[in-house]
Scaffold this active site. Sequence first.
Site, PDB file in Angstrom:
ATOM      1  N   GLY A  31      33.594  67.777  33.709  1.00 38.36           N
ATOM      2  CA  GLY A  31      32.320  67.887  33.003  1.00 38.36           C
ATOM      3  C   GLY A  31      32.184  66.920  31.846  1.00 38.36           C
ATOM      4  O   GLY A  31      32.950  65.975  31.716  1.00 38.36           O
ATOM      5  N   LEU A  33      29.594  64.912  31.505  1.00 36.62           N
ATOM      6  CA  LEU A  33      29.429  63.793  32.436  1.00 36.62           C
ATOM      7  C   LEU A  33      28.845  62.546  31.792  1.00 36.62           C
ATOM      8  O   LEU A  33      28.048  62.627  30.864  1.00 36.62           O
ATOM      9  CB  LEU A  33      28.536  64.245  33.601  1.00 36.62           C
ATOM     10  CG  LEU A  33      29.030  65.484  34.358  1.00 36.62           C
ATOM     11  CD1 LEU A  33      28.041  65.855  35.458  1.00 36.62           C
ATOM     12  CD2 LEU A  33      30.424  65.269  34.942  1.00 36.62           C
ATOM     13  N   HIS A  37      31.150  59.217  35.949  1.00 35.88           N
ATOM     14  CA  HIS A  37      31.083  60.333  36.898  1.00 35.88           C
ATOM     15  C   HIS A  37      29.928  60.133  37.882  1.00 35.88           C
ATOM     16  O   HIS A  37      30.056  60.406  39.071  1.00 35.88           O
ATOM     17  CB  HIS A  37      30.856  61.662  36.164  1.00 35.88           C
ATOM     18  CG  HIS A  37      31.953  62.056  35.223  1.00 35.88           C
ATOM     19  ND1 HIS A  37      31.792  62.054  33.866  1.00 35.88           N
ATOM     20  CD2 HIS A  37      33.219  62.491  35.449  1.00 35.88           C
ATOM     21  CE1 HIS A  37      32.905  62.475  33.279  1.00 35.88           C
ATOM     22  NE2 HIS A  37      33.792  62.742  34.216  1.00 35.88           N
ATOM     23  N   GLN A  61      46.466  71.514  33.658  1.00 36.55           N
ATOM     24  CA  GLN A  61      46.833  70.097  33.579  1.00 36.55           C
ATOM     25  C   GLN A  61      46.923  69.607  32.132  1.00 36.55           C
ATOM     26  O   GLN A  61      47.163  68.434  31.885  1.00 36.55           O
ATOM     27  CB  GLN A  61      45.882  69.231  34.405  1.00 36.55           C
ATOM     28  CG  GLN A  61      44.488  69.057  33.829  1.00 36.55           C
ATOM     29  CD  GLN A  61      43.580  68.298  34.778  1.00 36.55           C
ATOM     30  OE1 GLN A  61      43.269  68.749  35.863  1.00 36.55           O
ATOM     31  NE2 GLN A  61      43.165  67.095  34.359  1.00 36.55           N
ATOM     32  N   GLN A 149      38.895  54.957  39.594  1.00 35.64           N
ATOM     33  CA  GLN A 149      40.046  54.093  39.341  1.00 35.64           C
ATOM     34  C   GLN A 149      40.446  54.154  37.863  1.00 35.64           C
ATOM     35  O   GLN A 149      41.533  53.751  37.485  1.00 35.64           O
ATOM     36  CB  GLN A 149      39.676  52.661  39.775  1.00 35.64           C
ATOM     37  CG  GLN A 149      40.771  51.633  39.644  1.00 35.64           C
ATOM     38  CD  GLN A 149      41.986  51.946  40.491  1.00 35.64           C
ATOM     39  OE1 GLN A 149      41.892  52.634  41.520  1.00 35.64           O
ATOM     40  NE2 GLN A 149      43.146  51.469  40.068  1.00 35.64           N
ATOM     41  N   LYS A 150      39.568  54.692  37.026  1.00 35.48           N
ATOM     42  CA  LYS A 150      39.880  54.896  35.606  1.00 35.48           C
ATOM     43  C   LYS A 150      41.197  55.672  35.458  1.00 35.48           C
ATOM     44  O   LYS A 150      42.018  55.368  34.619  1.00 35.48           O
ATOM     45  CB  LYS A 150      38.725  55.662  34.959  1.00 35.48           C
ATOM     46  CG  LYS A 150      39.023  56.399  33.695  1.00 35.48           C
ATOM     47  CD  LYS A 150      38.924  55.484  32.528  1.00 35.48           C
ATOM     48  CE  LYS A 150      39.168  56.120  31.191  1.00 35.48           C
ATOM     49  NZ  LYS A 150      39.548  57.493  31.151  1.00 35.48           N
ATOM     50  N   GLN A 154      46.369  59.055  38.752  1.00 40.45           N
ATOM     51  CA  GLN A 154      45.893  60.308  39.348  1.00 40.45           C
ATOM     52  C   GLN A 154      45.492  60.095  40.814  1.00 40.45           C
ATOM     53  O   GLN A 154      45.886  60.852  41.701  1.00 40.45           O
ATOM     54  CB  GLN A 154      44.702  60.823  38.547  1.00 40.45           C
ATOM     55  CG  GLN A 154      43.911  61.919  39.220  1.00 40.45           C
ATOM     56  CD  GLN A 154      42.861  62.499  38.304  1.00 40.45           C
ATOM     57  OE1 GLN A 154      43.172  63.305  37.431  1.00 40.45           O
ATOM     58  NE2 GLN A 154      41.615  62.116  38.475  1.00 40.45           N
ATOM     59  N   MET A 185      34.377  54.080  30.126  1.00 41.40           N
ATOM     60  CA  MET A 185      33.708  55.338  29.787  1.00 41.40           C
ATOM     61  C   MET A 185      34.679  56.501  29.965  1.00 41.40           C
ATOM     62  O   MET A 185      35.460  56.525  30.908  1.00 41.40           O
ATOM     63  CB  MET A 185      32.497  55.545  30.685  1.00 41.40           C
ATOM     64  CG  MET A 185      31.382  54.613  30.326  1.00 41.40           C
ATOM     65  SD  MET A 185      29.878  55.105  31.156  1.00 41.40           S
ATOM     66  CE  MET A 185      28.801  53.831  30.540  1.00 41.40           C
ATOM     67  N   SER A 187      34.961  60.944  28.765  1.00 39.74           N
ATOM     68  CA  SER A 187      34.434  62.085  27.994  1.00 39.74           C
ATOM     69  C   SER A 187      35.094  62.135  26.627  1.00 39.74           C
ATOM     70  O   SER A 187      34.515  62.640  25.666  1.00 39.74           O
ATOM     71  CB  SER A 187      34.703  63.395  28.739  1.00 39.74           C
ATOM     72  OG  SER A 187      34.243  63.300  30.070  1.00 39.74           O
TER      73      SER A 187
HETATM   74  P1  AMP Z   1      37.298  63.712  34.375  1.00 40.88           P
HETATM   75  O1  AMP Z   1      36.046  64.504  34.203  1.00 40.88           O
HETATM   76  O2  AMP Z   1      37.647  62.856  33.194  1.00 40.88           O
HETATM   77  O3  AMP Z   1      38.450  64.526  34.901  1.00 40.88           O
HETATM   78  O4  AMP Z   1      36.985  62.660  35.525  1.00 40.88           O
HETATM   79  C1  AMP Z   1      36.504  63.065  36.761  1.00 40.88           C
HETATM   80  C2  AMP Z   1      36.504  61.890  37.692  1.00 40.88           C
HETATM   81  O5  AMP Z   1      35.690  60.855  37.152  1.00 40.88           O
HETATM   82  C3  AMP Z   1      37.901  61.279  37.900  1.00 40.88           C
HETATM   83  O6  AMP Z   1      38.047  60.895  39.249  1.00 40.88           O
HETATM   84  C4  AMP Z   1      37.868  60.081  36.993  1.00 40.88           C
HETATM   85  O7  AMP Z   1      38.734  59.037  37.391  1.00 40.88           O
HETATM   86  C5  AMP Z   1      36.418  59.645  37.124  1.00 40.88           C
HETATM   87  N1  AMP Z   1      36.029  58.818  35.983  1.00 40.88           N
HETATM   88  C6  AMP Z   1      36.083  59.159  34.674  1.00 40.88           C
HETATM   89  N2  AMP Z   1      35.695  58.117  33.905  1.00 40.88           N
HETATM   90  C7  AMP Z   1      35.383  57.102  34.746  1.00 40.88           C
HETATM   91  C8  AMP Z   1      34.928  55.762  34.566  1.00 40.88           C
HETATM   92  N3  AMP Z   1      34.718  55.250  33.363  1.00 40.88           N
HETATM   93  N4  AMP Z   1      34.727  55.009  35.671  1.00 40.88           N
HETATM   94  C9  AMP Z   1      34.953  55.523  36.908  1.00 40.88           C
HETATM   95  N5  AMP Z   1      35.379  56.768  37.142  1.00 40.88           N
HETATM   96  C10 AMP Z   1      35.595  57.552  36.079  1.00 40.88           C
END
Ligand code: AMP
Length: 282
Positions: A31, A33, A37, A61, A149-150, A154, A185, A187
């Site tokens: 979240g 977002l 995302h 986690q 890929q950020k 993972q 980017m 959160s």
């Molecule tokens: P998170 O909410 O941070 O757990 O991220 C959820 C998904 O969004 C994961 O697969 C992250 O790798 C992806 N994600 C987060 N930030 C970015 C970004 N800046 N560019 C691409 N994917 C992202």
Amino acid sequence: MRIFEEIKKIQDWCKEQKMLGKKIGLVPTMGYLHEGHLALVREARKHCDIVVVSIFVNPIQFGVGEDFEVYPRDFARDTELLEQEKVDAVFAPSNEEMYCRDSSTRVEVTGEIAEKLCGASRPGHFRGVTTVCSKLFNICLPDLAVFGQKDAQQVMVLEKMVRELNFPLEIIRVPIVREADGLAMSSRNVYLDPEARKQAIVLNKALGETAEAIQSGERDTARLKSRLREIIESSPRAEIDYAEIYDAYDLADVSEVDKQVIVALAVKFGRTRLIDNRLVEV
Ligand code: AMP
């Protein structure tokens, strides 16, 4: 857009969609977002009839003393954004719904791929990720799951899990979405004070200069890493957790860059830990 909080309800709904011959794409998130995302959501939409986004700040986690309690949350804004993207269903369970009181089953990928980088800095982190994703895959029955890929390590760990446990789904990776000044980017960027936010662009700068050095012929990872660290340390507030160069497929050590490598960073600005990475071909 359907919003589900209960496992049984969304699982039944996903089963129905599959019986109707629909292809399901899942985008797991915690979240708060942003455009990163949303890029994942759009990628899922390209391949699937039904797009499901999960929003769950997964307690298992996070390590002790990490930011689980203060992790940014804004469910109303998230659902508004997902509605605009024409997402079909959101799955937002409570902690109790996901982990019953005596929950003790965990899924773990072992070996270098899960033990280096964030695996070393955040013990138990990937076990939490692989466990929650296994649950989400069993609940939402996706044909395809989209990750960024950020969080490069993972997605590597999850691809290995999917291969080795024969989950019947495909994983798609989406490139890193960045702010105009190059900061990836995240959160967690909201935690940065204005000065740290300014200095945080050093991560992308350091990755770019390392990629250029490799492309101009530098092959020695020790030299590349020491230059990488120097660039980051030129920002007074930056405190390096790791700055490494490994094989991009399995995170094996590389002393000479002779295949695709990943340059991976985790850097703290005060209490905020940012990660970033770059894949570099030779
Ligand atoms: P998170 O909410 O941070 O757990 O991220 C959820 C998904 O969004 C994961 O697969 C992250 O790798 C992806 N994600 C987060 N930030 C970015 C970004 N800046 N560019 C691409 N994917 C992202």
